[in-house]
Design a protein around this motif. Structure first.
Motif, PDB file in Angstrom:
ATOM      1  N   ARG A  52       0.624  -1.011   0.045  1.00 19.31           N
ATOM      2  CA  ARG A  52       0.126  -0.213   0.011  1.00 19.31           C
ATOM      3  C   ARG A  52       0.791   1.085   0.061  1.00 19.31           C
ATOM      4  N   GLU A  56       0.688   3.896  -3.025  1.00 16.25           N
ATOM      5  CA  GLU A  56       0.184   5.302  -2.580  1.00 16.25           C
ATOM      6  C   GLU A  56       1.464   6.241  -2.778  1.00 16.25           C
ATOM      7  N   ARG A  58       4.052   6.814  -0.882  1.00 17.00           N
ATOM      8  CA  ARG A  58       4.758   7.084   0.224  1.00 17.00           C
ATOM      9  C   ARG A  58       6.078   6.386   0.544  1.00 17.00           C
TER      10      ARG A  58
END
Length: 84
Positions: A52, A56, A58
């Motif tokens: 994730r 995303e 990040r």
């Protein structure tokens, strides 16, 4: 004891590949800790969390070989002598 091992190994190797795979899986599971299911679930959650984060934006994935090069450089590990 060695004779028993040799006989068991010979018998196992004579099994069809699918049965050898099942046997190997059963043997591996017999070595797992009693809470291996919980450990596996936690690792799955961690892998999903990391995926994730990458999706995303990040965190950025780094090529595995680049990571190894950096580690070898940091710890001065010669590729031909993996013990350092």
């Amino acid at each position: 004891m060695l004779n028993d091992f040799d006989e068991i190994l010979k018998g196992a190797l004579s099994l069809p590949p699918s049965e050898r795979a099942m046997l190997a899986d059963d043997l591996q599971q017999s070595l797992d800790s009693p809470n291996q299911t919980q450990i596996d679930a936690l690792w799955a959650e961690e892998a999903e969390r990391r995926l994730r984060e990458i999706e995303e934006g990040r965190v950025e994935a780094i090529d595995g070989e680049l990571v190894m090069q950096r580690l070898r450089s940091r710890f001065k590990i010669d590729k031909t002598n993996r013990t350092g």
